[in-house]
Design an enzyme around this catalytic site. Structure first.
Site, mmCIF file in Angstrom:
data_model
loop_
_atom_site.group_PDB
_atom_site.id
_atom_site.type_symbol
_atom_site.label_atom_id
_atom_site.label_comp_id
_atom_site.label_asym_id
_atom_site.label_seq_id
_atom_site.Cartn_x
_atom_site.Cartn_y
_atom_site.Cartn_z
ATOM 1 N N GLY A 179 0.805 -1.218 0.000
ATOM 2 C CA GLY A 179 0.000 0.000 0.000
ATOM 3 C C GLY A 179 0.833 1.261 0.000
ATOM 4 O O GLY A 179 2.024 1.237 -0.309
ATOM 5 N N ASP A 284 8.852 -9.644 8.763
ATOM 6 C CA ASP A 284 9.229 -8.746 7.667
ATOM 7 C C ASP A 284 10.313 -7.761 8.127
ATOM 8 O O ASP A 284 10.221 -6.555 7.890
ATOM 9 C CB ASP A 284 7.979 -7.999 7.169
ATOM 10 C CG ASP A 284 8.140 -7.498 5.743
ATOM 11 O OD1 ASP A 284 9.130 -7.869 5.076
ATOM 12 O OD2 ASP A 284 7.278 -6.713 5.300
#
Ligand code: ATP
Ligand code: MG
Length: 431
Positions: A179, A284
């Protein structure tokens, strides 16, 4: 000492602009106008406070930063940092067409601390009537929270709403695979936010599941983890509102010298250890998910607390994650050790100033890095997950131990210098 917030513009504003200081006391608030804030010193203010609270022994006072944390002021330097912070906030409010609030200070005396939102807890408690497509935190979730709640929690729940229409988007901070992240201003909360907007074509059921999976973020309370304020769906987009970090992410910095990287590594290890203690794998870890600010804080973001969110984003994600541990790439089961690999390769990239070609063991240019650092990275990047350091071994490693001195100023000064250099280059049209 937070001299670094003192930008030139703020110092100039301090010379010329009168401000109102509101002294908050248990028996009521007291406003005082200060004509020349630049001339104000800590003792003057203490005398003014003692006039308002003659019965108490006041030796310090506090103010609230953008996430509601109280910061103590005990010296002229700390007073300057507070004023600089306040001038920044005033500027933000003006940019957003608002009248600046007085500077609120909380004298520290006897038993005065009020109810505090120690978790920075912000829950959107009611659906937005203006937009049928908006799903605020689902009822099940707020009800749960309310069941657990004390009077304090209720106060937080009714104070901490972030609705889509209260957010003023300012500029785009970056764009990732999932995003887009915007800098934004929350009118009600009067604070700057980073809002990540992710388009997701999923059912309302899945939206609800994601919202409840995100619930754990309200519980995260660590100086090494980005503060989460709220999340909401508008149509097919989820917006995740977090604390804004004015230094941005580490991927855009060039080679980081070892004495700075050491302090960054300490914060990242502490952040990871904290997440692991909550049974959260980051999943991540990479330089773009390590954020810094001009106060010298280093915080982790974008950890995978919501399986549904991770899966939904993964459906549209193309490519492999270069920071992933070998056992993840080959589809085996993975755990904490996979985060440790990603930590190692990320720190190696930050030290070299470029992504390293992962070799076993990792190869560093001769003579540029300390033995301790090379040993730390080599251990984190062992091919066999079990051979990588366990959480307590990470903290005890001599590279981490030597920089675990709480010296935020090293990072703070480095961030400020890099931002200055970047601004100068931009001014010359080089960026
Ligand atoms: P990926 O999508 O692969 O995780 P990414 O981490 O670069 O990549 P985003 O998480 O969307 O992508 O973030 C985009 C950029 O926005 C980041 O690189 C960072 O510079 C900026 N950013 C994200 N969160 C914040 C924040 N809280 N404060 C300031 N800047 C932020
Ligand atoms: Mg990210």
């Amino acid at each position: 000492m937070r001299i670094l917030d003192l930008t030139l513009a703020n110092i100039r504003a301090m010379d010329t602009e009168a401000i109102v200081i509101r002294i908050i006391t248990p028996s009521g608030d007291m406003d005082s106008a200060v004509d020349s804030p630049a001339l104000l010193n800590f003792n003057d203010l203490l005398v003014a406070i003692r006039d308002v609270m003659p019965e108490a022994t006041v030796t310090a006072f506090e103010y609230e930063d953008e996430v509601g944390d109280r910061i103590t002021v005990r010296s002229d330097e700390e007073l300057k940092a507070m004023l600089s912070y306040y001038f920044n906030t005033m500027n933000e409010q003006r940019i957003n067409g608002l009248l600046p609030d007085p500077l609120q200070i909380f004298p520290r005396a006897g038993k005065t601390p009020g109810i505090r939102n120690i978790h920075g807890l912000k829950v959107n408690t009611r659906p937005n009537p203006a937009n049928d497509c908006t799903h605020s935190i689902p009822d099940s979730m707020t009800n749960n929270s309310l069941k657990k709640s004390s009077a304090e929690l209720k106060r937080i729940l009714t104070n901490g709403q972030i609705n889509a229409q209260d957010i003023h988007y300012q500029e785009q901070l970056g764009h990732g695979n999932g995003g887009t992240v915007y800098k934004a201003y929350h009118l009600q909360g009067k604070r700057v936010l980073a809002v990540k907007v992710i388009p997701l074509d999923i059912t309302v059921e899945l939206q609800k599941q994601i919202m409840s999976e995100l619930e754990i973020l309200y519980k995260c309370d660590s100086p090494y983890i980005i503060t989460f304020f709220s999340a909401f769906f508008v149509e097919n987009r989820i917006s995740i509102c977090t604390e804004f970090m004015d230094g941005g992410s580490l991927d855009v910095y060039k080679r980081i010298p070892e004495h700075v990287l050491g302090r960054i590594a300490v914060a990242v290890v502490k952040g990871l250890t904290y997440l692991w203690s909550l049974k959260i794998l980051h999943r991540d870890v990479k330089p773009s998910n390590m954020l810094v600010n001009t106060r010298g804080q280093v915080k982790l973001c974008d950890f995978g607390v919501s399986t549904q969110l991770v899966n939904s984003i993964a459906k549209t994600y193309v490519g492999t994650n270069a920071y992933m541990a070998p056992e993840r790439i080959s589809g085996e089961q993975y755990g904490i050790h996979a985060d440790v690999w990603s930590l190692g390769i990320s720190l190696m990239e930050l030290a070299l100033g470029m992504f390293p070609y992962p070799q076993d063991p990792p190869v560093f240019p001769v003579g540029q890095f300390s033995e301790k650092f090379v040993n730390f990275i080599t251990q984190c990047m062992r091919r066999q997950p079990k051979e990588r350091p366990a959480p307590n071994n990470l903290m005890d490693h001599s590279f981490i131990a030597q920089f675990n001195d709480g010296n935020a100023e090293v990072v703070s000064m480095w961030v400020c210098r890099c931002l200055e250099e970047r601004r100068a280059l931009q001014a010359q049209g080089h960026v």
